[in-house]
Design a protein around this motif. Sequence first.
Motif, PDB file in Angstrom:
ATOM      1  N   UNK A 152     -13.712  57.142 -18.084  1.00 36.77           N
ATOM      2  CA  UNK A 152     -12.654  57.490 -17.151  1.00 36.77           C
ATOM      3  C   UNK A 152     -13.261  57.962 -15.831  1.00 36.77           C
ATOM      4  N   UNK A 153     -14.297  58.767 -15.922  1.00 39.11           N
ATOM      5  CA  UNK A 153     -14.960  59.251 -14.707  1.00 39.11           C
ATOM      6  C   UNK A 153     -15.597  58.121 -13.925  1.00 39.11           C
ATOM      7  N   UNK A 154     -16.247  57.182 -14.630  1.00 44.77           N
ATOM      8  CA  UNK A 154     -16.877  56.045 -13.951  1.00 44.77           C
ATOM      9  C   UNK A 154     -15.822  55.189 -13.270  1.00 44.77           C
ATOM     10  N   UNK A 155     -14.707  54.902 -13.975  1.00 45.51           N
ATOM     11  CA  UNK A 155     -13.668  54.070 -13.358  1.00 45.51           C
ATOM     12  C   UNK A 155     -13.043  54.778 -12.168  1.00 45.51           C
ATOM     13  N   UNK A 207     -15.541  54.426  -9.316  1.00 43.96           N
ATOM     14  CA  UNK A 207     -15.547  53.066  -8.770  1.00 43.96           C
ATOM     15  C   UNK A 207     -14.326  52.859  -7.888  1.00 43.96           C
ATOM     16  N   UNK A 208     -13.165  53.328  -8.317  1.00 41.12           N
ATOM     17  CA  UNK A 208     -11.958  53.198  -7.495  1.00 41.12           C
ATOM     18  C   UNK A 208     -12.103  53.975  -6.183  1.00 41.12           C
ATOM     19  N   UNK A 209     -12.667  55.164  -6.279  1.00 40.51           N
ATOM     20  CA  UNK A 209     -12.857  55.974  -5.063  1.00 40.51           C
ATOM     21  C   UNK A 209     -13.837  55.296  -4.113  1.00 40.51           C
ATOM     22  N   UNK A 210     -14.878  54.686  -4.680  1.00 44.49           N
ATOM     23  CA  UNK A 210     -15.879  54.005  -3.849  1.00 44.49           C
ATOM     24  C   UNK A 210     -15.266  52.783  -3.174  1.00 44.49           C
ATOM     25  N   UNK A 211     -14.458  52.030  -3.928  1.00 45.03           N
ATOM     26  CA  UNK A 211     -13.800  50.854  -3.341  1.00 45.03           C
ATOM     27  C   UNK A 211     -12.832  51.280  -2.248  1.00 45.03           C
ATOM     28  N   UNK A 212     -12.132  52.367  -2.494  1.00 41.59           N
ATOM     29  CA  UNK A 212     -11.185  52.855  -1.499  1.00 41.59           C
ATOM     30  C   UNK A 212     -11.926  53.299  -0.240  1.00 41.59           C
ATOM     31  N   UNK A 213     -13.046  53.969  -0.462  1.00 42.98           N
ATOM     32  CA  UNK A 213     -13.836  54.417   0.687  1.00 42.98           C
ATOM     33  C   UNK A 213     -14.415  53.213   1.424  1.00 42.98           C
ATOM     34  N   UNK A 214     -14.850  52.204   0.680  1.00 41.83           N
ATOM     35  CA  UNK A 214     -15.414  50.997   1.283  1.00 41.83           C
ATOM     36  C   UNK A 214     -14.349  50.262   2.078  1.00 41.83           C
ATOM     37  N   UNK A 215     -13.148  50.151   1.524  1.00 42.49           N
ATOM     38  CA  UNK A 215     -12.042  49.506   2.240  1.00 42.49           C
ATOM     39  C   UNK A 215     -11.681  50.317   3.473  1.00 42.49           C
ATOM     40  N   UNK A 216     -11.779  51.620   3.390  1.00 43.80           N
ATOM     41  CA  UNK A 216     -11.482  52.473   4.532  1.00 43.80           C
ATOM     42  C   UNK A 216     -12.557  52.357   5.600  1.00 43.80           C
TER      43      UNK A 216
END
Length: 136
Positions: free
Chosen positions: A105-108, A111-120
Amino acid sequence: MSAGQIAALIAAGAFVLLVVLVAIPLIKLGRTLDEATIAIRKAHERSDPLLIGANDTITHVNTQLERVEGITANAQAVSGNVSALSSVFTATLGSPLVKAAAFSYGVSKAIRARRKAKDGAEGKHSRRGRKGSGRS
Protein backbone atom coordinates in the motif's frame (compact mmCIF):
# COMPACT_ATOMS: atom_id res chain seq x y z
CA MET A 1 -107.80 -58.28 65.67
CA SER A 2 -106.94 -55.60 68.03
CA ALA A 3 -105.73 -52.11 67.26
CA GLY A 4 -102.20 -52.97 68.46
CA GLN A 5 -101.97 -55.89 66.06
CA ILE A 6 -103.19 -53.77 63.15
CA ALA A 7 -100.63 -51.10 64.02
CA ALA A 8 -97.94 -53.80 64.16
CA LEU A 9 -99.00 -55.10 60.72
CA ILE A 10 -98.91 -51.57 59.27
CA ALA A 11 -95.50 -50.98 60.84
CA ALA A 12 -94.23 -54.30 59.47
CA GLY A 13 -95.57 -53.44 55.99
CA ALA A 14 -93.95 -50.04 56.15
CA PHE A 15 -90.66 -51.64 57.24
CA VAL A 16 -90.82 -54.10 54.29
CA LEU A 17 -91.56 -51.22 51.91
CA LEU A 18 -88.62 -49.28 53.37
CA VAL A 19 -86.31 -52.29 52.97
CA VAL A 20 -87.42 -52.74 49.34
CA LEU A 21 -86.92 -49.03 48.57
CA VAL A 22 -83.42 -49.08 50.11
CA ALA A 23 -82.50 -52.43 48.51
CA ILE A 24 -83.03 -51.20 44.92
CA PRO A 25 -80.39 -48.42 45.08
CA LEU A 26 -78.03 -50.75 46.94
CA ILE A 27 -78.35 -53.36 44.16
CA LYS A 28 -77.72 -50.68 41.50
CA LEU A 29 -74.73 -49.40 43.47
CA GLY A 30 -73.36 -52.94 43.68
CA ARG A 31 -73.65 -53.34 39.88
CA THR A 32 -71.92 -49.97 39.35
CA LEU A 33 -69.08 -51.02 41.64
CA ASP A 34 -68.76 -54.32 39.75
CA GLU A 35 -68.54 -52.48 36.42
CA ALA A 36 -65.98 -50.05 37.86
CA THR A 37 -63.93 -52.99 39.13
CA ILE A 38 -64.01 -54.62 35.69
CA ALA A 39 -63.02 -51.34 33.98
CA ILE A 40 -60.11 -50.86 36.37
CA ARG A 41 -58.95 -54.43 35.81
CA LYS A 42 -59.08 -54.00 32.00
CA ALA A 43 -57.23 -50.70 32.19
CA HIS A 44 -54.58 -52.33 34.33
CA GLU A 45 -54.21 -55.22 31.89
CA ARG A 46 -53.90 -52.84 28.93
CA SER A 47 -51.49 -50.49 30.69
CA ASP A 48 -48.76 -53.11 31.10
CA PRO A 49 -47.89 -53.27 27.36
CA LEU A 50 -48.10 -49.49 27.18
CA LEU A 51 -45.68 -49.08 30.07
CA ILE A 52 -43.33 -51.68 28.59
CA GLY A 53 -43.38 -49.79 25.26
CA ALA A 54 -42.71 -46.50 27.05
CA ASN A 55 -39.80 -48.10 28.88
CA ASP A 56 -38.35 -49.37 25.58
CA THR A 57 -38.76 -45.91 24.04
CA ILE A 58 -36.99 -44.25 26.96
CA THR A 59 -34.14 -46.75 26.70
CA HIS A 60 -33.80 -46.01 22.97
CA VAL A 61 -33.87 -42.25 23.59
CA ASN A 62 -31.16 -42.59 26.25
CA THR A 63 -28.99 -44.51 23.78
CA GLN A 64 -29.45 -41.77 21.18
CA LEU A 65 -28.64 -39.08 23.75
CA GLU A 66 -25.40 -40.86 24.59
CA ARG A 67 -24.50 -40.82 20.89
CA VAL A 68 -25.33 -37.12 20.63
CA GLU A 69 -23.20 -36.45 23.71
CA GLY A 70 -20.27 -38.17 21.99
CA ILE A 71 -20.83 -36.14 18.83
CA THR A 72 -20.96 -32.85 20.75
CA ALA A 73 -17.80 -33.77 22.63
CA ASN A 74 -16.05 -34.43 19.31
CA ALA A 75 -17.39 -31.18 17.86
CA GLN A 76 -16.09 -29.31 20.89
CA ALA A 77 -12.66 -30.90 20.42
CA VAL A 78 -12.67 -29.97 16.72
CA SER A 79 -13.63 -26.37 17.47
CA GLY A 80 -10.80 -26.18 20.00
CA ASN A 81 -8.37 -27.52 17.41
CA VAL A 82 -9.60 -25.03 14.80
CA SER A 83 -9.19 -22.21 17.29
CA ALA A 84 -5.64 -23.30 18.07
CA LEU A 85 -4.87 -23.65 14.34
CA SER A 86 -6.18 -20.17 13.59
CA SER A 87 -4.07 -18.77 16.44
CA VAL A 88 -0.98 -20.48 15.02
CA PHE A 89 -1.80 -19.22 11.51
CA THR A 90 -2.30 -15.69 12.77
CA ALA A 91 0.93 -15.80 14.74
CA THR A 92 3.05 -17.22 11.90
CA LEU A 93 1.55 -15.73 8.74
CA GLY A 94 -0.78 -13.00 9.90
CA SER A 95 1.84 -10.49 10.96
CA PRO A 96 4.04 -10.88 7.85
CA LEU A 97 0.97 -10.65 5.59
CA VAL A 98 -0.16 -7.47 7.32
CA LYS A 99 3.33 -6.04 6.94
CA ALA A 100 3.45 -7.03 3.26
CA ALA A 101 0.03 -5.47 2.63
CA ALA A 102 1.07 -2.27 4.39
CA PHE A 103 4.32 -2.18 2.40
CA SER A 104 2.52 -2.69 -0.93
CA TYR A 105 0.00 0.00 0.00
CA GLY A 106 2.84 2.37 0.85
CA VAL A 107 4.67 1.61 -2.41
CA SER A 108 1.52 2.14 -4.50
CA LYS A 109 0.82 5.40 -2.67
CA ALA A 110 4.41 6.55 -3.28
CA ILE A 111 4.19 5.65 -6.98
CA ARG A 112 0.93 7.59 -7.33
CA ALA A 113 2.45 10.58 -5.53
CA ARG A 114 5.52 10.42 -7.77
CA ARG A 115 3.40 10.26 -10.92
CA LYS A 116 1.31 13.15 -9.69
CA ALA A 117 4.42 15.15 -8.94
CA LYS A 118 5.88 14.23 -12.35
CA ASP A 119 2.67 15.30 -14.11
CA GLY A 120 2.75 18.51 -12.10
CA ALA A 121 6.40 19.16 -13.07
CA GLU A 122 5.64 18.80 -16.77
CA GLY A 123 2.95 21.29 -16.10
CA LYS A 124 -0.51 21.73 -17.26
CA HIS A 125 0.86 23.40 -20.41
CA SER A 126 2.08 20.16 -21.86
CA ARG A 127 -1.37 18.71 -21.61
CA ARG A 128 -2.99 21.79 -23.04
CA GLY A 129 -0.55 21.75 -25.83
CA ARG A 130 -1.52 18.23 -26.64
CA LYS A 131 -5.20 18.98 -26.59
CA GLY A 132 -4.97 22.26 -28.46
CA SER A 133 -2.41 21.13 -31.01
CA GLY A 134 -5.09 19.89 -33.34
CA ARG A 135 -3.63 16.40 -33.67
CA SER A 136 -6.38 13.89 -33.76
